[in-house]
Design a protein around this motif. Structure first.
Motif, short mmCIF file in Angstrom:
data_model
loop_
_atom_site.label_atom_id
_atom_site.label_comp_id
_atom_site.label_asym_id
_atom_site.label_seq_id
_atom_site.Cartn_x
_atom_site.Cartn_y
_atom_site.Cartn_z
N ALA A 171 28.20 -12.88 34.57
CA ALA A 171 27.11 -13.47 35.36
C ALA A 171 25.88 -13.72 34.51
N PHE A 172 25.60 -12.82 33.56
CA PHE A 172 24.40 -12.99 32.74
C PHE A 172 24.49 -14.24 31.87
N LEU A 173 25.68 -14.56 31.39
CA LEU A 173 25.84 -15.73 30.52
C LEU A 173 25.52 -17.05 31.24
N ASP A 174 25.44 -17.00 32.56
CA ASP A 174 25.06 -18.19 33.34
C ASP A 174 23.58 -18.20 33.70
N ILE A 175 22.80 -17.33 33.09
CA ILE A 175 21.42 -17.16 33.53
C ILE A 175 20.59 -18.43 33.41
N HIS A 176 20.95 -19.30 32.47
CA HIS A 176 20.19 -20.56 32.34
C HIS A 176 20.32 -21.46 33.58
N THR A 177 21.30 -21.18 34.41
CA THR A 177 21.50 -21.99 35.62
C THR A 177 20.79 -21.40 36.84
N TRP A 178 20.19 -20.21 36.66
CA TRP A 178 19.52 -19.57 37.79
C TRP A 178 18.22 -20.30 38.14
N LYS A 179 17.84 -20.23 39.38
CA LYS A 179 16.56 -20.77 39.82
C LYS A 179 15.42 -20.00 39.12
#
Length: 214
Positions: free
Chosen positions: A110-118
């Motif tokens: 989940a952390f590796l997708d952090i750039h996609t977080w709001k």
């Protein structure tokens, strides 16, 4: 300064892997407590496929009974959907009346997708992170992501000099169990009882949850 771990997720249902991770994070980062935050309306999942919020809260409460440093927070129940991490954190920080630093517990996937977080830049400026290992991912994957967020490697963590926030990596082996597998097998005799707390197992049976194998 009080160190509080925040462990968010759908917990549909909560299982022994979740509890093991919370315990490891508690000890490794010397946290005063871990607060479990069940997601009410996660943006990446359809609400119609989620077990009712009150059932997930009840199962979490049962799974954390006897753990004096664990608690369950229903903050997302009253937030407008969908509930993003940044909105949950903003609400908690506004309500925080004591000197508390938050440590966000999360899996490496989940952390590796952090750039996609709001508003992810705001999120990483508000909390420290405790990132847990997952099968199929390596520290190299994490290092590349962390470097893009402008953190520097220290002895046992990464540090951002601007925000003064840290990222810790928990390299541990958790029980080989997933909420998805539990939902698939809950209606049959193959449900692994050791994958969930006995009280949670009883709750699932008493309320006929996951009987369709969802």
């Amino acid at each position: 300064m009080r160190a509080t771990g925040l462990f968010g997720g759908t917990f549909d249902p909560v299982h022994v892997g979740h509890i093991e991770l919370a315990r490891h994070a508690l000890e490794y980062c010397r946290l005063a407590e871990v607060v479990f935050i069940p997601a009410a309306s996660p943006p990446h999942k359809s609400r119609k496929h989620l077990t009712a919020f009150h059932h997930r809260v009840a199962m979490l409460t049962l799974a954390t009974e006897g753990e004096s440093r664990f608690s369950v927070c229903e903050v997302e129940k009253d937030l407008p959907p969908p509930t993003y991490t940044v909105d949950t954190l903003n609400h908690l920080l506004q309500k925080n009346t004591c000197a508390t630093e938050y440590y966000f517990i999360i899996g490496i996937d989940a952390f590796l997708d952090i750039h996609t977080w709001k508003e992810y830049e705001k999120v990483i400026g508000q909390v420290h992170f405790i990132v847990a290992a997952r099968p199929g991912y390596t520290v190299s994957d994490l290092q590349e992501c962390i470097a893009s967020l402008h953190y520097q490697k220290k002895v046992d963590h990464w540090y951002n000099a601007s925000s003064k926030r840290k990222i810790y990596y928990l390299e541990l082996e958790l029980a080989d169990v997933s909420s998805t597998d539990i939902r698939k097998t809950a209606g049959s005799s193959t449900l692994p009882k050791d994958a969930i707390a006995p009280a949670v197992f009883k709750y699932i049976k008493d309320h006929n949850l996951y009987s369709s194998g969802r």
